[in-house]
Design a protein around this motif. Structure first.
Motif, PDB file in Angstrom:
ATOM      1  N   ALA A   7      -2.823  -0.162  -1.661  1.00 44.18           N
ATOM      2  CA  ALA A   7      -2.150   0.474  -0.444  1.00 44.18           C
ATOM      3  C   ALA A   7      -2.978   0.402   1.003  1.00 44.18           C
ATOM      4  CB  ALA A   7      -2.138   1.351  -1.397  1.00 44.18           C
ATOM      5  N   ARG A   8      -2.150   0.471   1.611  1.00 42.09           N
ATOM      6  CA  ARG A   8      -3.196   0.410   3.064  1.00 42.09           C
ATOM      7  C   ARG A   8      -2.926   2.268   3.456  1.00 42.09           C
ATOM      8  NH1 ARG A   8      -6.695  -1.771   4.661  1.00 42.09           N
ATOM      9  NH2 ARG A   8      -6.737  -1.713   7.302  1.00 42.09           N
ATOM     10  N   LEU A   9      -3.706   2.708   3.903  1.00 41.06           N
ATOM     11  CA  LEU A   9      -2.958   3.830   3.888  1.00 41.06           C
ATOM     12  C   LEU A   9      -3.351   4.748   5.440  1.00 41.06           C
ATOM     13  CD1 LEU A   9      -4.962   5.491   0.440  1.00 41.06           C
ATOM     14  CD2 LEU A   9      -2.149   5.255   0.575  1.00 41.06           C
ATOM     15  N   ARG A  10      -2.780   5.680   6.063  1.00 42.22           N
ATOM     16  CA  ARG A  10      -3.451   6.364   7.056  1.00 42.22           C
ATOM     17  C   ARG A  10      -2.921   7.786   7.091  1.00 42.22           C
ATOM     18  NH1 ARG A  10       0.945   4.794  11.334  1.00 42.22           N
ATOM     19  NH2 ARG A  10      -0.108   5.772  12.954  1.00 42.22           N
ATOM     20  N   ILE A  11      -4.534   8.439   6.752  1.00 45.09           N
ATOM     21  CA  ILE A  11      -4.197   9.588   6.488  1.00 45.09           C
ATOM     22  C   ILE A  11      -4.835  10.793   7.641  1.00 45.09           C
ATOM     23  CG2 ILE A  11      -5.879  11.464   5.214  1.00 45.09           C
ATOM     24  CD1 ILE A  11      -6.666   9.226   3.678  1.00 45.09           C
ATOM     25  N   GLY A  12      -3.947  11.934   7.957  1.00 51.37           N
ATOM     26  CA  GLY A  12      -4.395  12.398   8.980  1.00 51.37           C
ATOM     27  C   GLY A  12      -4.848  14.088   7.797  1.00 51.37           C
ATOM     28  N   ASP A  20       2.003   5.907   2.827  1.00 50.11           N
ATOM     29  CA  ASP A  20       1.224   4.291   3.011  1.00 50.11           C
ATOM     30  C   ASP A  20       2.014   2.875   3.894  1.00 50.11           C
ATOM     31  OD1 ASP A  20       0.855   1.507   1.419  1.00 50.11           O
ATOM     32  OD2 ASP A  20       1.175   2.800  -0.487  1.00 50.11           O
ATOM     33  N   GLU A  21       1.116   2.241   4.526  1.00 48.97           N
ATOM     34  CA  GLU A  21       2.125   1.982   5.460  1.00 48.97           C
ATOM     35  C   GLU A  21       2.731   0.598   4.760  1.00 48.97           C
ATOM     36  OE1 GLU A  21      -1.227   0.164   7.490  1.00 48.97           O
ATOM     37  OE2 GLU A  21      -0.980   1.783   9.077  1.00 48.97           O
ATOM     38  N   ASP A  26     -11.899   0.225   1.012  1.00 51.15           N
ATOM     39  CA  ASP A  26     -10.898  -0.948   2.034  1.00 51.15           C
ATOM     40  C   ASP A  26      -9.389  -0.268   2.000  1.00 51.15           C
ATOM     41  OD1 ASP A  26     -13.039  -2.170   2.984  1.00 51.15           O
ATOM     42  OD2 ASP A  26     -12.612  -3.296   0.873  1.00 51.15           O
ATOM     43  N   ALA A  27      -9.165   1.026   0.944  1.00 55.88           N
ATOM     44  CA  ALA A  27      -7.848   1.165   1.103  1.00 55.88           C
ATOM     45  C   ALA A  27      -6.727   2.144   2.258  1.00 55.88           C
ATOM     46  CB  ALA A  27      -7.532   2.589  -0.148  1.00 55.88           C
ATOM     47  N   VAL A  28      -8.567   2.780   3.251  1.00 54.30           N
ATOM     48  CA  VAL A  28      -7.849   3.324   4.104  1.00 54.30           C
ATOM     49  C   VAL A  28      -7.837   2.459   5.851  1.00 54.30           C
ATOM     50  CG1 VAL A  28      -8.630   5.537   5.417  1.00 54.30           C
ATOM     51  CG2 VAL A  28      -8.867   5.975   2.949  1.00 54.30           C
ATOM     52  N   ALA A  29      -6.782   2.048   6.449  1.00 51.89           N
ATOM     53  CA  ALA A  29      -6.743   1.735   7.517  1.00 51.89           C
ATOM     54  C   ALA A  29      -6.845   2.442   8.210  1.00 51.89           C
ATOM     55  CB  ALA A  29      -4.914   0.914   7.141  1.00 51.89           C
ATOM     56  N   ALA A  30      -6.491   3.627   8.708  1.00 49.31           N
ATOM     57  CA  ALA A  30      -7.052   5.228   9.695  1.00 49.31           C
ATOM     58  C   ALA A  30      -7.062   6.447   9.032  1.00 49.31           C
ATOM     59  CB  ALA A  30      -5.733   4.635  10.746  1.00 49.31           C
ATOM     60  N   LEU A  31      -8.050   6.930   9.665  1.00 50.86           N
ATOM     61  CA  LEU A  31      -8.115   8.627   9.388  1.00 50.86           C
ATOM     62  C   LEU A  31      -8.225   9.325  10.745  1.00 50.86           C
ATOM     63  CD1 LEU A  31     -10.172   9.930   6.957  1.00 50.86           C
ATOM     64  CD2 LEU A  31     -10.302  11.728   8.621  1.00 50.86           C
ATOM     65  N   ALA A  32      -7.194  10.111  10.669  1.00 44.20           N
ATOM     66  CA  ALA A  32      -7.691  10.852  12.191  1.00 44.20           C
ATOM     67  C   ALA A  32      -7.176  12.550  11.905  1.00 44.20           C
ATOM     68  CB  ALA A  32      -6.163  10.595  12.918  1.00 44.20           C
ATOM     69  N   HIS A  33      -7.870  12.712  12.641  1.00 44.86           N
ATOM     70  CA  HIS A  33      -8.264  14.639  12.496  1.00 44.86           C
ATOM     71  C   HIS A  33      -8.390  15.463  13.474  1.00 44.86           C
ATOM     72  CE1 HIS A  33     -10.756  18.006  10.375  1.00 44.86           C
ATOM     73  NE2 HIS A  33     -11.761  17.659  11.062  1.00 44.86           N
ATOM     74  N   GLY A  34      -7.319  17.035  12.881  1.00 49.95           N
ATOM     75  CA  GLY A  34      -7.324  17.539  13.956  1.00 49.95           C
ATOM     76  C   GLY A  34      -8.521  18.836  13.808  1.00 49.95           C
ATOM     77  N   THR A  35      -9.028  19.653  14.361  1.00 49.93           N
ATOM     78  CA  THR A  35     -10.602  20.266  14.105  1.00 49.93           C
ATOM     79  C   THR A  35     -10.543  21.532  14.704  1.00 49.93           C
ATOM     80  OG1 THR A  35     -12.769  20.902  13.999  1.00 49.93           O
ATOM     81  CG2 THR A  35     -12.049  18.828  15.726  1.00 49.93           C
ATOM     82  N   GLY A  65       1.522  14.919  12.087  1.00 45.12           N
ATOM     83  CA  GLY A  65       1.645  14.591  14.047  1.00 45.12           C
ATOM     84  C   GLY A  65       0.513  13.651  14.504  1.00 45.12           C
ATOM     85  N   LEU A  66      -0.541  13.526  13.342  1.00 42.40           N
ATOM     86  CA  LEU A  66      -2.442  13.108  13.418  1.00 42.40           C
ATOM     87  C   LEU A  66      -1.357  11.380  13.626  1.00 42.40           C
ATOM     88  CD1 LEU A  66      -4.494  15.418  12.045  1.00 42.40           C
ATOM     89  CD2 LEU A  66      -4.620  15.093  14.213  1.00 42.40           C
ATOM     90  N   LEU A  67      -0.885  10.812  12.891  1.00 41.87           N
ATOM     91  CA  LEU A  67      -0.201   9.925  12.230  1.00 41.87           C
ATOM     92  C   LEU A  67       0.139   9.296  13.701  1.00 41.87           C
ATOM     93  CD1 LEU A  67      -0.183  10.062   8.396  1.00 41.87           C
ATOM     94  CD2 LEU A  67      -2.226   9.636   9.832  1.00 41.87           C
ATOM     95  N   THR A  68       1.409  10.157  14.109  1.00 42.36           N
ATOM     96  CA  THR A  68       1.984   9.871  15.361  1.00 42.36           C
ATOM     97  C   THR A  68       1.333   9.558  16.790  1.00 42.36           C
ATOM     98  OG1 THR A  68       2.684  12.099  16.240  1.00 42.36           O
ATOM     99  CG2 THR A  68       3.938  10.696  14.026  1.00 42.36           C
TER     100      THR A  68
END
Length: 685
Positions: free
Chosen positions: A2-7, A21-22, A63-72, A481-484
């Motif tokens: 799996a290739r994951l994008r996490i927000g 999961d992309e 290697d499962a996480v393709a991108a990780l976005a964070h709102g702080t 929304g962090l994934l968009t």
């Protein structure tokens, strides 16, 4: 694999996480309690939870996480709580009172300045140092930089242990050489200091706003840098951080200019709402993000949230591009209490995540909005799929005590708490719609967040809104929304000139310089030349006005056609905002160019919202039972499971529609229809 994008969105009460999961388009969502004492701990817990849900416990995370976005909210909370310590300020000799003078204005509501007490400045007068040297408005040097005075100032800060310093010299927006020289002195004489220069934070005129924005950057830089360093060590991929302007940047870029993250979390919610609403055919909406501590309201026009550069966080003006958001203390944790006059007040004070509302059973002693919902049966006796059991009896006892002090029955007191909270939210919506010249009756409401949908029906009544859209997984929409969002960074230069006297060659050179800066930042973010996009804009005004109107500028060569198009757009925008313009009276009211702006954009691949198969029109399959709910009286009310509703299903009020992260109480006289994307569209029956 799996290739994951996490927000991951950190709020005052909960930290929300979404994993996409992309390859398959599968989305999993979850919430975990925030950890205000150490937000990085909640971040790490959210990452682990997302990986467990998406890959299974003990699944291969490498290697499962393709991108990780964070709102702080690290920068936001430091400013709202005024946790600003050991901050110093260096400015031009003779301008040491710039913070004290400010804008010489008295806040609205005081009428006579005799009753207003000037609040403490972000840097007290005794921690302001001045350095000789002077530039004029064109950047030409009038007096040379005073190296000896700079050394004395740096040593003064070092001897007193002042470790965060903002530098703002007069007219450094035109030429940064004196500020750069000051930084070299500080590096040599006070190497442990954290330094922010106005020429790097906000290269724009207006000394007071530029000074305060620079000082805000310096004030939050140590805390934000430490936090970003900690989460980078816990993250399975290089984290991207949400900015106030609706874009993301790498953690390294965010640490360079942390002031750009002061509205990180609320911006993600507005963008997620815009994305979901646009897919459902609603291009212009009002967004309402109801959390545990506050409610954030924004306007989306033609698919994009409105931007402003006139924002503030707490009492500090922050002049950076940010999504235009109005925040009120009207969340689920807002405290209800009697006033000295014997009336009821709700918010802005909040019980927060710890101890939280009475019904959480964690030692809270004050009645909150969540307690009122629990007492009236509008939320289930358990939250987050049973992870949080609510003590409804404890909430009822607290509401009864409050009701006795007000001379009311418990149900009337609880209903009054919700009515006041609804009007607090309605007033925020009016500020950002009617106050901006928009007719609120033309705009559907997108309500999300854990507490956002709870008062949606009442807001439709109070404001005359046409409908409310409740997205799927509304409690996690900010994290989604962090994934968009794209990578975005903003650059500005002040170039004041009348339109008739405009130097087109200089204008073109100004835009070229800004685009070169944006290109360098995108290169650092890993975007090749073919994947970079640049958006131009300009701030214009009529000569003699004090404030500007920002308009988009077209791409292409900068010449007469470019200039004429920008001016035409300015006249149109001025007329739309204020009801008049001087399009045909250039002799008496010439147009003046003030600021040039460029936004560098590194586009990402956005998720695709899939549609769901139509149901058979029988919402009864989703019905799970009946419980008594108080609207104007106690009513036996059917309860529905949201994930069992299918497109085309219609639920008639009174009803309660429950899901993992949120609840929609559907009042009598309202109906909710499920659209093809799984959104609930609420209208009056």
């Amino acid at each position: 694999m799996a290739r994951l994008r996490i927000g991951i969105d950190t709020g005052g009460t909960f930290t929300d996480v979404v994993a996409l999961d992309e390859d398959t388009g599968r989305v999993v969502t979850a919430k975990t309690p925030s950890t205000p004492a150490d937000p990085a701990e909640g971040f790490g817990t959210a990452v682990a939870l997302a990986l467990d849900l998406a890959l299974g416990p003990g699944g291969p995370a490498a290697d499962a996480v393709a991108a990780l976005a964070h709102g702080t909210t690290v920068a936001t909370n430091r400013l709202l709580e005024d946790r600003i310590d050991d901050l110093g300020f260096v400015t031009t000799e003779g301008f040491e009172a710039v913070l004290e003078i400010a804008r010489q204005s008295v806040p609205d509501g005081y009428g006579n300045s005799y009753f207003w007490v000037k609040p403490p400045r972000i840097v007290p007068a005794h921690r302001v140092r001045t350095v000789g040297g002077r530039l004029d408005a064109t950047g030409a040097e009038v007096r040379p930089f005073d190296e000896a005075g700079a050394v004395a100032a740096a040593r003064w800060f070092r001897e007193r242990g002042i470790g965060a310093i903002g530098v703002c010299f007069l007219h450094s927006y035109a030429d940064p050489r004196h500020e750069l020289a000051m930084r070299e002195v500080l590096r040599r004489e006070h190497p442990d200091a954290v330094v922010s220069l106005s020429c790097e934070v906000l290269r724009e005129y207006r000394e007071y706003e530029r000074s305060v924005t620079t000082l805000v950057d310096a004030a939050v830089k140590p805390a934000v840098s430490r936090y970003l360093g900690r989460i980078t060590g816990r993250a399975p991929a290089r984290p991207l951080v949400m900015k106030s302007n609706g874009g993301v940047v790498s953690a390294d870029e965010a640490a360079r200019r942390p002031v750009a993250t002061v509205l990180s979390g609320p911006a993600a919610g507005a963008l997620g709402a815009a994305f979901v609403a646009s897919a459902g055919g609603h291009r212009s909406v009002v967004t309402l993000d109801g959390g545990g501590t506050s409610t954030d309201v924004a306007v989306v026009l033609d698919g994009a949230p409105a931007l402003t550069t006139e924002g503030a966080v707490g009492r500090h003006p922050v002049r950076i591009p940010m999504i235009d958001i109005v925040t009120v203390g009207a969340g689920g944790g807002s405290v209800a209490e009697p006033t000295p006059e014997g009336t009821l007040k709700v918010g802005p004070r909040s019980a927060g995540a710890d101890p939280g509302p009475l019904c959480y059973g964690r030692g809270g002693e004050e009645v909150t909005v969540t307690d009122a919902h629990a007492v009236l049966g509008r939320i289930p006796p358990h939250l987050l799929g049973g992870r949080i059991e609510l003590d409804v009896l404890l909430a009822h006892l607290g509401v009864e005590r409050l009701a006795r002090r007000l001379g009311l029955e418990a149900e009337r007191a609880a209903a009054g708490i919700l009515e006041i909270s609804a009007w607090n939210q309605a007033n925020a919506i009016r500020r950002i719609t009617v106050g901006r010249g928009l007719d609120v009756r033309d705009l559907p409401l997108v309500a999300f967040g854990g507490s956002g949908p709870l008062l949606a029906c009442r807001l439709l009544d109070v404001l005359g809104l046409p409908s409310a859209v409740i997205p799927r997984d509304p409690g996690n929409l900010s994290a989604f929304g962090l994934l968009t969002v794209d990578v975005r960074d903003d650059y500005v230069r002040t170039r004041v000139a009348r339109d008739a006297e405009l130097d087109l060659a200089g204008l073109g050179a100004g835009y070229a310089e800004l685009e070169a800066e944006a290109a360098a930042a995108l290169a650092r973010e890993g975007f090749p030349v073919g994947r970079r996009r640049f958006e131009r804009s300009a701030d214009l005004r009529y000569h003699g006005q004090a404030f500007e109107v920002r308009v988009a500028a077209p791409p292409g060569p900068v010449g007469d056609a470019f200039r004429a198009e920008v001016v035409r757009r300015f006249h149109d925008a001025h007329e739309a905002l204020y009801g008049y313009c001087y399009r045909d009276d250039a002799a008496r009211h010439p147009v003046e160019w003030v600021n040039l702006r460029v936004t560098g954009v590194g586009p990402i691949v956005r998720p695709v919202l899939g549609t769901r198969p139509d149901g058979d029109g029988d919402a009864g399959r989703a019905r799970t039972g009946v419980r008594d709910v108080y609207f104007d009286d106690w009513v036996p009310t059917p309860v529905y499971r949201r994930d069992a509703l299918r497109p085309g299903d219609v639920v008639e009020g009174p009803a309660v529609i429950e899901e993992y992260g949120s609840t929609l109480p559907l009042h009598p006289g309202f109906r909710a229809r499920t659209d093809p994307y799984g959104n609930l569209v609420v209208t009056r029956d």
